[in-house]
Design a protein around this motif. Structure first.
Motif, mmCIF file in Angstrom:
data_model
loop_
_atom_site.group_PDB
_atom_site.id
_atom_site.type_symbol
_atom_site.label_atom_id
_atom_site.label_comp_id
_atom_site.label_asym_id
_atom_site.label_seq_id
_atom_site.Cartn_x
_atom_site.Cartn_y
_atom_site.Cartn_z
ATOM 1 N N UNK A 159 -87.807 -24.811 -141.465
ATOM 2 C CA UNK A 159 -86.828 -26.446 -140.639
ATOM 3 C C UNK A 159 -88.117 -26.722 -139.750
ATOM 4 N N UNK A 160 -88.431 -25.921 -138.243
ATOM 5 C CA UNK A 160 -89.090 -26.938 -137.362
ATOM 6 C C UNK A 160 -90.446 -27.053 -137.885
ATOM 7 N N UNK A 161 -91.128 -26.491 -139.087
ATOM 8 C CA UNK A 161 -92.661 -26.408 -139.659
ATOM 9 C C UNK A 161 -92.286 -26.925 -141.193
ATOM 10 N N UNK A 162 -91.607 -27.411 -141.499
ATOM 11 C CA UNK A 162 -91.376 -27.862 -143.300
ATOM 12 C C UNK A 162 -90.427 -28.791 -143.046
ATOM 13 N N UNK A 163 -89.368 -28.908 -142.445
ATOM 14 C CA UNK A 163 -88.362 -30.200 -142.437
ATOM 15 C C UNK A 163 -88.598 -30.631 -140.937
ATOM 16 N N UNK B 179 -88.568 -31.310 -138.459
ATOM 17 C CA UNK B 179 -88.453 -30.668 -136.955
ATOM 18 C C UNK B 179 -87.845 -29.982 -135.837
ATOM 19 N N UNK B 180 -88.081 -29.719 -134.764
ATOM 20 C CA UNK B 180 -87.446 -28.653 -134.064
ATOM 21 C C UNK B 180 -86.765 -29.620 -133.271
ATOM 22 N N UNK B 181 -86.767 -31.009 -133.311
ATOM 23 C CA UNK B 181 -85.611 -32.121 -132.648
ATOM 24 C C UNK B 181 -85.427 -32.667 -133.223
ATOM 25 N N UNK B 182 -85.288 -32.554 -134.267
ATOM 26 C CA UNK B 182 -83.693 -33.485 -135.506
ATOM 27 C C UNK B 182 -83.222 -31.441 -135.927
ATOM 28 N N UNK B 183 -83.476 -30.754 -135.407
ATOM 29 C CA UNK B 183 -82.494 -29.219 -135.672
ATOM 30 C C UNK B 183 -81.617 -28.980 -134.606
ATOM 31 N N UNK B 184 -80.148 -28.778 -135.346
ATOM 32 C CA UNK B 184 -79.629 -28.435 -135.033
ATOM 33 C C UNK B 184 -78.534 -26.723 -135.408
ATOM 34 N N UNK B 185 -78.398 -26.244 -134.167
ATOM 35 C CA UNK B 185 -77.635 -24.851 -134.748
ATOM 36 C C UNK B 185 -77.215 -24.275 -135.773
ATOM 37 N N UNK B 186 -76.791 -25.642 -136.388
ATOM 38 C CA UNK B 186 -75.421 -25.370 -137.712
ATOM 39 C C UNK B 186 -76.447 -25.796 -138.567
ATOM 40 N N UNK B 187 -77.545 -26.084 -138.098
ATOM 41 C CA UNK B 187 -78.634 -26.539 -139.515
ATOM 42 C C UNK B 187 -79.158 -24.688 -139.735
ATOM 43 N N UNK B 188 -79.537 -24.483 -139.326
ATOM 44 C CA UNK B 188 -80.197 -22.886 -139.239
ATOM 45 C C UNK B 188 -78.966 -22.022 -139.271
ATOM 46 N N UNK B 189 -77.811 -21.977 -138.918
ATOM 47 C CA UNK B 189 -77.357 -21.553 -139.535
ATOM 48 C C UNK B 189 -76.749 -21.827 -141.225
ATOM 49 N N UNK B 190 -76.705 -22.825 -141.221
ATOM 50 C CA UNK B 190 -76.888 -22.797 -142.759
ATOM 51 C C UNK B 190 -77.764 -22.227 -143.676
ATOM 52 N N UNK B 191 -79.460 -22.781 -143.169
ATOM 53 C CA UNK B 191 -80.160 -22.686 -144.317
ATOM 54 C C UNK B 191 -80.069 -21.148 -144.390
ATOM 55 N N UNK B 192 -79.798 -19.749 -143.009
ATOM 56 C CA UNK B 192 -79.857 -18.534 -142.615
ATOM 57 C C UNK B 192 -78.810 -18.234 -143.255
ATOM 58 N N UNK C 148 -97.919 -26.956 -137.518
ATOM 59 C CA UNK C 148 -97.546 -27.664 -137.018
ATOM 60 C C UNK C 148 -96.082 -26.751 -135.930
ATOM 61 N N UNK C 149 -96.290 -25.858 -135.999
ATOM 62 C CA UNK C 149 -94.944 -25.011 -134.683
ATOM 63 C C UNK C 149 -96.099 -25.146 -133.127
ATOM 64 N N UNK C 150 -97.201 -25.083 -133.917
ATOM 65 C CA UNK C 150 -98.187 -23.604 -132.657
ATOM 66 C C UNK C 150 -99.064 -25.274 -131.563
ATOM 67 N N UNK C 151 -99.146 -26.802 -132.868
ATOM 68 C CA UNK C 151 -100.110 -27.816 -132.395
ATOM 69 C C UNK C 151 -99.074 -28.684 -132.132
ATOM 70 N N UNK C 152 -97.924 -29.452 -132.850
ATOM 71 C CA UNK C 152 -96.848 -30.062 -132.653
ATOM 72 C C UNK C 152 -95.996 -30.022 -131.924
ATOM 73 N N UNK C 153 -94.249 -28.967 -133.171
ATOM 74 C CA UNK C 153 -93.383 -28.727 -131.917
ATOM 75 C C UNK C 153 -93.722 -28.573 -131.513
#
Length: 220
Positions: free
Chosen positions: A35-39, A41-54, A122-127
């Motif tokens: 989600x952070x690296x290909x979706x 991004x961190x700022x537009x991801x919520x906890x519920x999004x991670x939970x759903x994906x996981x 993307x995570x290392x240099x942008x997010x």
């Protein structure tokens, strides 16, 4: 009340609790990496999004992490560790090589480790940029690790007589700043180049500083 089944202590459905938690944490991190690296991004991801994906619950998330930023922090350290390990793995193979070849192999190993997976880059240099003071501090601490690694490589070249004595730490800091800037612009699409072209450009900078001072021609 005493546990009637001591063998089951610390186990859930036949598996150690620690093992289940480790797997759960891995699933959260893998979901966040995507989600952070290909979706979004961190700022537009919520906890519920991670939970759903996981495929896990928010209750389980908060048993592992206090905040979403904790996930980003762990992933940032992870992607840096992957890049660092790529460089450390290359070191034994270049210890006896001339300084130009050592820098060439190490820079290419770094680029491969840092950016062969675009999500890592993307995570290392942008997010990670501008998220919080905590993340800024962590980013600078990891940058210091890379500066130390370069400085150590140059110190070895000085001991071998390949580079004149001097303080090259400023150059190391400038080089790492250039790496971060160039990689950021590459990730967001402002620089149109292959990873090989990125590595070539960074090598011109590094070799120009660390080999021309010794009279060695980096284009030889």
């Amino acid at each position: 009340m005493a546990n009637r089944n001591p063998a089951a202590a610390g186990r859930y459905k036949g598996r150690p609790v620690a093992e289940r938690r480790a797997e759960r944490r891995r699933r959260f991190l893998e979901a966040a990496l995507e989600l952070f690296g290909a979706g979004p991004g961190y700022r537009d991801t919520r906890v519920v999004d991670i939970c759903k994906a996981a495929g896990l619950s928010t209750r389980q998330f908060y048993e592992e992490f206090d905040t979403l930023e904790d996930v980003l922090a762990e992933l940032h350290l992870y992607v840096n560790d992957v890049a660092q390990q790529a460089v450390l793995d290359a070191l034994p193979h270049v210890q006896d090589k001339p300084v130009t070849e050592r820098f060439t192999r190490l820079v290419r190993a770094y680029i491969e480790g840092a950016a062969s997976d675009p999500r890592h880059a993307r995570i290392a240099y942008v997010e990670i940029i501008g998220v919080s003071r905590r993340m800024d501090r962590q980013r600078l601490e990891r940058r210091a690790v890379w500066i130390d690694l370069i400085a150590g490589t140059v110190d070895e070249a000085i001991r071998r007589g390949e580079v004149p004595p001097g303080n090259y730490r400023i150059a190391a800091a400038a080089f790492i700043g250039a790496v971060n800037g160039l990689m950021h612009d590459w990730v967001v699409g402002w620089v149109d180049a292959t990873l090989d072209e990125i590595a070539d450009e960074l090598l011109r900078m590094a070799l120009g500083r660390y080999t021309l001072v010794s009279g060695e021609n980096p284009d030889r």
